[in-house]
Design a protein around this motif. Structure first.
Motif, PDB file in Angstrom:
ATOM      1  N   SER A  14      -2.414  -3.223   0.283  1.00 36.58           N
ATOM      2  CA  SER A  14      -0.975  -2.519   0.221  1.00 36.58           C
ATOM      3  C   SER A  14      -1.116  -1.177  -0.572  1.00 36.58           C
ATOM      4  O   SER A  14      -1.929  -0.926  -1.320  1.00 36.58           O
ATOM      5  N   GLY A  16       1.518   1.048  -2.309  1.00 37.16           N
ATOM      6  CA  GLY A  16       2.983   1.030  -3.108  1.00 37.16           C
ATOM      7  C   GLY A  16       3.616  -0.215  -2.379  1.00 37.16           C
ATOM      8  O   GLY A  16       3.185  -1.479  -2.301  1.00 37.16           O
ATOM      9  N   ASP A  17       4.627   0.148  -1.679  1.00 36.88           N
ATOM     10  CA  ASP A  17       5.493  -0.975  -0.759  1.00 36.88           C
ATOM     11  C   ASP A  17       5.030  -1.069   0.621  1.00 36.88           C
ATOM     12  O   ASP A  17       5.573  -2.253   1.013  1.00 36.88           O
ATOM     13  N   PHE A  18       4.133  -0.413   1.012  1.00 38.69           N
ATOM     14  CA  PHE A  18       3.690  -0.476   2.187  1.00 38.69           C
ATOM     15  C   PHE A  18       2.279  -1.384   2.479  1.00 38.69           C
ATOM     16  O   PHE A  18       1.351  -1.305   1.667  1.00 38.69           O
ATOM     17  N   VAL A  19       2.859  -2.482   3.174  1.00 40.10           N
ATOM     18  CA  VAL A  19       1.674  -3.560   3.367  1.00 40.10           C
ATOM     19  C   VAL A  19       0.696  -3.152   4.669  1.00 40.10           C
ATOM     20  O   VAL A  19       1.156  -3.346   5.918  1.00 40.10           O
ATOM     21  N   ASP A  22      -2.340  -7.581   6.069  1.00 39.17           N
ATOM     22  CA  ASP A  22      -1.547  -9.078   5.529  1.00 39.17           C
ATOM     23  C   ASP A  22      -2.244 -10.246   6.030  1.00 39.17           C
ATOM     24  O   ASP A  22      -2.285 -10.782   7.240  1.00 39.17           O
ATOM     25  N   ARG A  58      -7.072  -5.497  -1.769  1.00 45.04           N
ATOM     26  CA  ARG A  58      -6.375  -6.159  -3.010  1.00 45.04           C
ATOM     27  C   ARG A  58      -6.901  -7.582  -3.194  1.00 45.04           C
ATOM     28  O   ARG A  58      -7.257  -8.089  -4.251  1.00 45.04           O
TER      29      ARG A  58
END
Length: 518
Positions: A14, A16-19, A22, A58
């Motif tokens: 990811s 920031g808030d962008f994934v 997944d 991550r």
């Protein structure tokens, strides 16, 4: 077996808030050619960058030949025998082809034995799928030749697993088939596993053993190509909202009117060589003329001459019956517009904002300026309108153009160039590196220009694209038009023979006459 197997387990990334990724779990069998599909922004590049340690994930794991490895740096991937050809060039412009190949090895001695290395490089070139002059520099090469050099850099290292990001986007069909055929043969011989990012369904069905699809960072399909239809793959890529079909072509006018006429055009290349040699052709209003050819046969120089970026040494250019030299005033008055290859560097100022780049054609006209001042509100409002209309993904209209992805730069430049119903549109490789939906959208807009009575000169190294869009097709070789035909009367095989010089064709002058009279 020299080839490696590769597996990702619940790989996530990811920003920031962008994934971007997944929980992606993907398995690539050793000794196979595995295709990876997905729209721009689906996570393909993020996935492979995590595998090679360029952008470590991550969370999750990368398993190579059954053993988990911490892929925290590209050096680790190299030690395991994993190589990658990136979508954007990583060549050193001032170094020769030979030096770029040797530099790919990384660890070099303080004193290089060039005599031994030249012998090794010459032997390598004799067995490679294609050859490039070892003494040339990247500045001397066309875009297609640069792409070939990027592939050769990795093949020179004898990788055990090779990842390729859009490897054939600027190769002609014969080159693409030759390269992919050679890579598949290496994979099936157990020499190297291949993971290939592509947007071309034909390449998947013709060369890949397995195929996987990413959509919005998630794995939506994975399995053997023999059990995957193009319809299934398209659905997996775009979901329920499938891309709209290309706009139907309207009938052409009974009496065509020449919009662009080139007569005996000659020009020199960057090294002073003859790039265009007496080239003649005509593009009619209300048609798309596709210009096909092996990369490096004068396509880039031709577009630059017509656009006024390169001087001609002989010949004549006429647009709408008027002598034409490519000045900004002529472009405005005759409504000549251009979408060149690599538009970020050839049609933009990368450090200016998206709004400023979109205003480059009309910044000195109302409502964008008046009384010697720029009207920033009008410039930004105009940019926001085009961003919405062309579905451009940008942080804001004030973001630097270089922050946009390649596909979104393409859309931004196209929005600017199509803003005032062009009479002549010059485009070169307009869908290079673009995904399924973006390609369909740009094709539709080119056909809209044609249907509105505009003339389109489509220079493309994607023969399928030319056959799909063009009304007439010309083949360029060594700076001359050597063949011309109606698009409905030819196919990939016939055009490929002309591009490769294997067809007994009429003389260039005869083809020029046919093109002028068509």
């Amino acid at each position: 077996m020299h080839a490696l197997s590769l597996e990702t387990i619940a790989l996530s990334q990811s920003f920031g808030d962008f994934v971007a990724l997944d929980q992606v779990s993907l398995r690539i069998r050793a000794g196979t050619l595995h295709a990876l599909l997905g729209e721009n922004g689906a996570g393909k590049s993020t996935l492979v960058k995590a595998v090679v340690g360029f952008q470590p994930a991550r969370s999750g794991a990368v398993v190579v030949d059954g053993r988990e490895h911490a892929m925290d740096a590209p050096a680790q991937a190299r030690r395991l025998g994993i190589g990658m050809v990136y979508q954007h060039f990583t060549l050193v412009p001032g170094m020769s082809v030979a030096e770029n190949l040797v530099l790919a090895r990384g660890d070099l001695p303080a004193v290089v034995d060039w005599k031994a290395l030249r012998a090794e490089l010459s032997a390598f070139m004799r067995t490679a799928p294609f050859a490039i002059d070892l003494d040339a520099t990247p500045n001397d090469l066309s875009v297609g030749e640069k792409q070939k050099l990027e592939i050769l850099k990795q093949l020179f290292l004898r990788p055990r697993l090779l990842i390729l990001d859009e490897p054939t986007s600027v190769l002609n069909p014969q080159e693409a088939d030759e390269v992919l055929g050679a890579l598949r043969a290496q994979a099936h011989a157990g020499d190297c596993t291949i993971l290939m990012i592509t947007h071309k369904f034909r390449e998947v069905t013709a060369f890949a053993d397995d195929v996987s699809v990413l959509r919005r960072g998630r794995l939506t399909h994975s399995g053997p190509v023999a059990q995957s239809t193009p319809e299934q793959l398209a659905h997996a890529m775009v979901g329920e909202a499938a891309a709209a079909p290309a706009l139907d072509k309207l009938p052409r006018a009974a009496e065509p009117r020449p919009a662009l006429v080139l007569r005996d055009l000659s020009a020199r290349g960057d090294r002073g060589e003859a790039a265009l040699q007496g080239l003649s052709l005509t593009v009619q209003a209300g048609e798309i003329l596709g210009l096909a050819g092996v990369s490096g046969n004068g396509q880039r120089e031709l577009l630059q001459v017509i656009a006024g970026q390169r001087p001609k040494t002989a010949g004549e250019i006429r647009v709408d019956g008027q002598a034409y030299s490519g000045t900004r005033g002529q472009n405005r008055d005759l409504r000549v517009r251009c979408l060149p290859e690599e538009p970020l560097f050839n049609a933009c100022v990368p450090d200016l904002s998206v709004a400023e780049n979109m205003a480059l054609r009309r910044f000195d006209q109302a409502p964008m300026s008046g009384w010697g001042r720029l009207h920033w509100r009008a410039i930004q409002a105009n940019a926001r309108r085009w961003i919405d209309e062309y579905r451009i993904k940008a942080p804001s209209a004030n973001a630097a153009m270089r922050q946009l992805s390649g596909g979104n730069v393409q859309r931004a430049v196209l929005a600017r160039e199509l803003s005032d119903a062009p009479k002549l549109l010059l485009v070169s490789n307009p869908t290079f590196g673009l995904d399924f939906a973006a390609t369909a959208d740009i094709h539709r807009r080119l056909i809209e220009v044609r249907n509105a009575g505009g003339a389109v000169l489509l220079i493309s190294e994607d023969l399928d694209e030319i056959l799909q869009l063009a009304d007439r097709i010309a083949v360029i070789s060594e700076g001359r038009v050597i063949h011309s035909t109606a698009a409905a009367e030819t196919n990939r095989t016939a055009l490929g023979r002309h591009m490769a010089g294997g067809e007994d064709a009429a003389t260039p002058s005869a083809h020029a006459e046919a093109l002028t009279c068509a």
